[in-house]
Design a protein around this motif. Structure first.
Motif, PDB file in Angstrom:
ATOM      1  N   ASN A 139       0.896  -1.116  -0.087  1.00  0.00           N
ATOM      2  CA  ASN A 139      -0.116   0.021  -0.012  1.00  0.00           C
ATOM      3  C   ASN A 139       0.985   1.180   0.099  1.00  0.00           C
ATOM      4  OD1 ASN A 139      -2.318  -1.359   0.169  1.00  0.00           O
ATOM      5  ND2 ASN A 139      -2.871  -1.306   2.180  1.00  0.00           N
ATOM      6  N   LEU A 140       1.942   1.405   0.651  1.00  0.00           N
ATOM      7  CA  LEU A 140       2.702   2.471   0.761  1.00  0.00           C
ATOM      8  C   LEU A 140       3.540   2.597  -0.592  1.00  0.00           C
ATOM      9  CD1 LEU A 140       4.078   4.692   2.434  1.00  0.00           C
ATOM     10  CD2 LEU A 140       5.716   2.954   3.499  1.00  0.00           C
ATOM     11  N   ALA A 141       4.155   1.559  -1.016  1.00  0.00           N
ATOM     12  CA  ALA A 141       4.961   1.798  -2.251  1.00  0.00           C
ATOM     13  C   ALA A 141       3.780   2.249  -3.325  1.00  0.00           C
ATOM     14  CB  ALA A 141       5.267   0.294  -2.641  1.00  0.00           C
ATOM     15  N   GLY A 142       2.701   1.652  -3.674  1.00  0.00           N
ATOM     16  CA  GLY A 142       1.698   2.233  -4.355  1.00  0.00           C
ATOM     17  C   GLY A 142       1.372   3.811  -4.116  1.00  0.00           C
ATOM     18  N   LEU A 143       1.317   3.961  -2.916  1.00  0.00           N
ATOM     19  CA  LEU A 143       1.045   5.569  -2.443  1.00  0.00           C
ATOM     20  C   LEU A 143       2.106   6.345  -3.025  1.00  0.00           C
ATOM     21  CD1 LEU A 143      -1.534   7.232  -1.650  1.00  0.00           C
ATOM     22  CD2 LEU A 143      -0.591   6.783   0.664  1.00  0.00           C
ATOM     23  N   LEU A 144       3.222   5.877  -2.819  1.00  0.00           N
ATOM     24  CA  LEU A 144       4.442   6.675  -3.084  1.00  0.00           C
ATOM     25  C   LEU A 144       4.393   6.971  -4.629  1.00  0.00           C
ATOM     26  CD1 LEU A 144       7.189   4.988  -0.894  1.00  0.00           C
ATOM     27  CD2 LEU A 144       6.212   7.128  -0.759  1.00  0.00           C
ATOM     28  N   ALA A 145       4.114   5.776  -5.490  1.00  0.00           N
ATOM     29  CA  ALA A 145       4.036   5.749  -6.891  1.00  0.00           C
ATOM     30  C   ALA A 145       2.732   7.003  -7.252  1.00  0.00           C
ATOM     31  CB  ALA A 145       3.865   4.617  -7.476  1.00  0.00           C
ATOM     32  N   ARG A 149       6.426   9.862  -6.222  1.00  0.00           N
ATOM     33  CA  ARG A 149       7.717   9.897  -5.916  1.00  0.00           C
ATOM     34  C   ARG A 149       8.354   8.418  -6.519  1.00  0.00           C
ATOM     35  NH1 ARG A 149       6.229  10.974   0.457  1.00  0.00           N
ATOM     36  NH2 ARG A 149       8.120  10.110   0.745  1.00  0.00           N
ATOM     37  N   LEU A 150       8.467   8.323  -7.776  1.00  0.00           N
ATOM     38  CA  LEU A 150       8.598   7.038  -8.478  1.00  0.00           C
ATOM     39  C   LEU A 150      10.022   6.307  -8.011  1.00  0.00           C
ATOM     40  CD1 LEU A 150       7.792   8.071 -12.197  1.00  0.00           C
ATOM     41  CD2 LEU A 150       6.255   6.958 -10.592  1.00  0.00           C
ATOM     42  N   ALA A 151      11.011   7.143  -7.917  1.00  0.00           N
ATOM     43  CA  ALA A 151      12.084   6.471  -7.243  1.00  0.00           C
ATOM     44  C   ALA A 151      12.123   5.853  -5.979  1.00  0.00           C
ATOM     45  CB  ALA A 151      13.453   7.411  -7.290  1.00  0.00           C
ATOM     46  N   GLU A 152      11.415   6.617  -5.245  1.00  0.00           N
ATOM     47  CA  GLU A 152      11.123   5.814  -3.887  1.00  0.00           C
ATOM     48  C   GLU A 152      10.281   4.397  -4.000  1.00  0.00           C
ATOM     49  OE1 GLU A 152      10.494   8.480  -0.361  1.00  0.00           O
ATOM     50  OE2 GLU A 152      10.408   9.958  -1.959  1.00  0.00           O
ATOM     51  N   ALA A 153       9.226   4.623  -4.748  1.00  0.00           N
ATOM     52  CA  ALA A 153       8.218   3.662  -5.131  1.00  0.00           C
ATOM     53  C   ALA A 153       8.838   2.494  -5.790  1.00  0.00           C
ATOM     54  CB  ALA A 153       7.052   4.109  -5.874  1.00  0.00           C
ATOM     55  N   ILE A 154       9.860   2.692  -6.691  1.00  0.00           N
ATOM     56  CA  ILE A 154      10.274   1.399  -7.273  1.00  0.00           C
ATOM     57  C   ILE A 154      11.287   0.731  -6.345  1.00  0.00           C
ATOM     58  CG2 ILE A 154      12.345   1.014  -8.907  1.00  0.00           C
ATOM     59  CD1 ILE A 154      10.960   3.081 -10.860  1.00  0.00           C
ATOM     60  N   THR A 155      11.928   1.567  -5.400  1.00  0.00           N
ATOM     61  CA  THR A 155      12.867   0.900  -4.712  1.00  0.00           C
ATOM     62  C   THR A 155      12.086  -0.057  -3.517  1.00  0.00           C
ATOM     63  OG1 THR A 155      14.702   2.852  -4.601  1.00  0.00           O
ATOM     64  CG2 THR A 155      14.485   1.372  -2.686  1.00  0.00           C
ATOM     65  N   ALA A 156      10.705   0.669  -3.029  1.00  0.00           N
ATOM     66  CA  ALA A 156      10.009   0.043  -2.307  1.00  0.00           C
ATOM     67  C   ALA A 156       9.464  -1.453  -2.919  1.00  0.00           C
ATOM     68  CB  ALA A 156       8.898   0.842  -1.792  1.00  0.00           C
TER      69      ALA A 156
END
Length: 192
Positions: A139-145, A149-156
């Motif tokens: 959920n957090l990674a999807g919300l970052l995307a 915040r693509l770079a953070e989402a990709i890392t997550a």
């Protein structure tokens, strides 16, 4: 009788089925009536009463009444922390539901913070490999995307994919969904 615990449980099951079948307005009415009766019969702090409140809040959100759902989750969370404690799995679940409602309402920064705080507590209480912990990470990674915040989402999503592959296996539905989300984000980033 009407106040028998089994009767109340049957009513809860019916409300749940109404909600899952798309008859959310009817489910809300059923949950509101059930909540009044469970509060009267079992008391406001009984586990079944608290569960009914959670189900009502969820149904409110599903019906588009997200602001009401947020208020209901916030009030429920305060009572769960008092009655069950901050680390109870039901309290953690309500925090997840509240964060999701915040995101749905457009309060993305608050939702990200809520998910981050929840994730810290889930790792401590449930462990890093618990399905709920992994779900919160997704959920957090999807919300970052979603918030750009693509770079953070990709890392997550990369870290989540490695852990879901290890814990659930490479062919588990959650693992495949994570892989798909990661592929989509990487494509989106390369298109920029």
């Amino acid at each position: 009788g009407l106040d028998d615990p089994e009767t109340l449980t049957s009513r809860s099951s019916l409300a749940s089925l109404l909600a899952r079948s798309g008859r959310v307005a009817e489910a809300i009415t059923a949950y509101e009536q059930l909540l009044a009766d469970r509060t009267r019969v079992l008391g406001p702090d009984a586990p079944d009463t608290l569960t009914t409140r959670n189900n009502l809040a969820w149904s409110l959100g599903e019906s588009g009444r997200v602001a009401e759902a947020i208020i209901a989750y916030e009030q429920l969370l305060a009572d769960q922390r008092r009655v069950l404690g901050p680390d109870d799995p039901q309290t953690l679940l309500t925090r997840n539901n509240l964060a999701g409602s915040l995101a749905t309402s457009g309060r993305v920064a608050e939702a990200v913070t809520a998910y981050e705080q929840l994730l810290t507590d889930q790792r401590r209480v449930l462990g890093p490999d618990d399905p709920q912990t992994l779900f919160t990470r997704s959920n957090l990674a999807g919300l970052l995307a979603e918030s750009g915040r693509l770079a953070e989402a990709i890392t997550a999503f990369e870290q989540l994919l490695a852990d879901r592959t290890r814990v659930l296996g490479p062919d588990a539905p959650q693992t495949l969904t994570t892989r798909s989300n990661l592929d989509w984000l990487e494509q989106r980033k390369s298109d920029r």
